[in-house]
Design a protein around this motif. Sequence first.
Motif, PDB file in Angstrom:
ATOM      1  N   HIS A 164     -27.120   4.937   2.291  1.00  0.00           N
ATOM      2  CA  HIS A 164     -26.917   6.139   1.484  1.00  0.00           C
ATOM      3  C   HIS A 164     -26.180   5.840   0.188  1.00  0.00           C
ATOM      4  O   HIS A 164     -25.508   6.711  -0.364  1.00  0.00           O
ATOM      5  CB  HIS A 164     -26.173   7.197   2.294  1.00  0.00           C
ATOM      6  N   THR A 171     -22.259   5.979  -4.935  1.00  0.00           N
ATOM      7  CA  THR A 171     -22.316   6.834  -3.748  1.00  0.00           C
ATOM      8  C   THR A 171     -22.004   8.256  -4.177  1.00  0.00           C
ATOM      9  O   THR A 171     -21.340   8.484  -5.197  1.00  0.00           O
ATOM     10  CB  THR A 171     -21.314   6.393  -2.659  1.00  0.00           C
ATOM     11  N   TYR A 172     -22.486   9.197  -3.405  1.00  0.00           N
ATOM     12  CA  TYR A 172     -22.250  10.610  -3.698  1.00  0.00           C
ATOM     13  C   TYR A 172     -21.392  11.225  -2.602  1.00  0.00           C
ATOM     14  O   TYR A 172     -21.595  10.964  -1.420  1.00  0.00           O
ATOM     15  CB  TYR A 172     -23.576  11.379  -3.776  1.00  0.00           C
ATOM     16  N   TYR A 204     -21.037  14.760  -1.565  1.00  0.00           N
ATOM     17  CA  TYR A 204     -21.653  16.058  -1.806  1.00  0.00           C
ATOM     18  C   TYR A 204     -20.663  17.203  -1.630  1.00  0.00           C
ATOM     19  O   TYR A 204     -20.713  18.195  -2.348  1.00  0.00           O
ATOM     20  CB  TYR A 204     -22.869  16.248  -0.899  1.00  0.00           C
ATOM     21  N   ALA A 205     -19.744  17.077  -0.678  1.00  0.00           N
ATOM     22  CA  ALA A 205     -18.785  18.156  -0.429  1.00  0.00           C
ATOM     23  C   ALA A 205     -17.885  18.394  -1.633  1.00  0.00           C
ATOM     24  O   ALA A 205     -17.453  19.527  -1.884  1.00  0.00           O
ATOM     25  CB  ALA A 205     -17.941  17.823   0.789  1.00  0.00           C
ATOM     26  N   ASP A 206     -17.593  17.333  -2.391  1.00  0.00           N
ATOM     27  CA  ASP A 206     -16.721  17.444  -3.568  1.00  0.00           C
ATOM     28  C   ASP A 206     -17.494  17.473  -4.878  1.00  0.00           C
ATOM     29  O   ASP A 206     -16.878  17.466  -5.944  1.00  0.00           O
ATOM     30  CB  ASP A 206     -15.734  16.273  -3.600  1.00  0.00           C
ATOM     31  N   SER A 207     -18.813  17.415  -4.830  1.00  0.00           N
ATOM     32  CA  SER A 207     -19.658  17.334  -6.036  1.00  0.00           C
ATOM     33  C   SER A 207     -19.198  16.192  -6.933  1.00  0.00           C
ATOM     34  O   SER A 207     -18.931  16.355  -8.116  1.00  0.00           O
ATOM     35  CB  SER A 207     -19.630  18.656  -6.806  1.00  0.00           C
ATOM     36  N   THR A 208     -19.093  15.017  -6.323  1.00  0.00           N
ATOM     37  CA  THR A 208     -18.575  13.844  -7.017  1.00  0.00           C
ATOM     38  C   THR A 208     -19.520  12.663  -6.829  1.00  0.00           C
ATOM     39  O   THR A 208     -19.997  12.409  -5.724  1.00  0.00           O
ATOM     40  CB  THR A 208     -17.183  13.463  -6.472  1.00  0.00           C
ATOM     41  N   ALA A 209     -19.750  11.925  -7.907  1.00  0.00           N
ATOM     42  CA  ALA A 209     -20.483  10.655  -7.858  1.00  0.00           C
ATOM     43  C   ALA A 209     -19.457   9.552  -8.057  1.00  0.00           C
ATOM     44  O   ALA A 209     -18.687   9.578  -9.021  1.00  0.00           O
ATOM     45  CB  ALA A 209     -21.533  10.605  -8.950  1.00  0.00           C
ATOM     46  N   TRP A 240     -20.758  18.384 -11.704  1.00  0.00           N
ATOM     47  CA  TRP A 240     -20.331  17.248 -10.899  1.00  0.00           C
ATOM     48  C   TRP A 240     -19.376  16.387 -11.715  1.00  0.00           C
ATOM     49  O   TRP A 240     -19.409  16.371 -12.936  1.00  0.00           O
ATOM     50  CB  TRP A 240     -21.528  16.394 -10.485  1.00  0.00           C
TER      51      TRP A 240
END
Length: 135
Positions: A41, A21-22, A24-29, A59
């Motif tokens: 998602h 999962t991504y 996006y707000a934290d630029s983390t996968a 990221w």
Amino acid sequence: MRATRHCTRAACARPAVATLTYVYADSTAVLGPLATNPEPHSYDLCQEHAHRLTAPRGWEVVRLATEFVPAPPSADDIEALADAVREASRTPAAQASPAARPGHTAPAPVTHRLPEPEAELGRRGHLRVLRGESD
């Protein structure tokens, strides 16, 4: 019987063992164990793709698990498979063609009558307008 989920990577048919999962707000996968239910998602990955996962520049990848192994078949899966085999072996006559069953005849072949050229009223692309029986 539980359906086996497969890797969502293109052209990969291996069983999924991890969920990606991504945030996006934290630029983390976030890569973790296979989720109980598929989410729209998130992405299911096989063992190979889970280990080779990289994130875009800037990221961060958070791995919640380091070893991803396929889940063994559950008792429900094995029982459902056994029931399906038993059911298939009980009704061999139902799976035979109608002509092979005693007292039945094979259906007549389907024949299509092509319209005469004068019965065609017009064309539009691959469609044709035909004169009906009442014309």
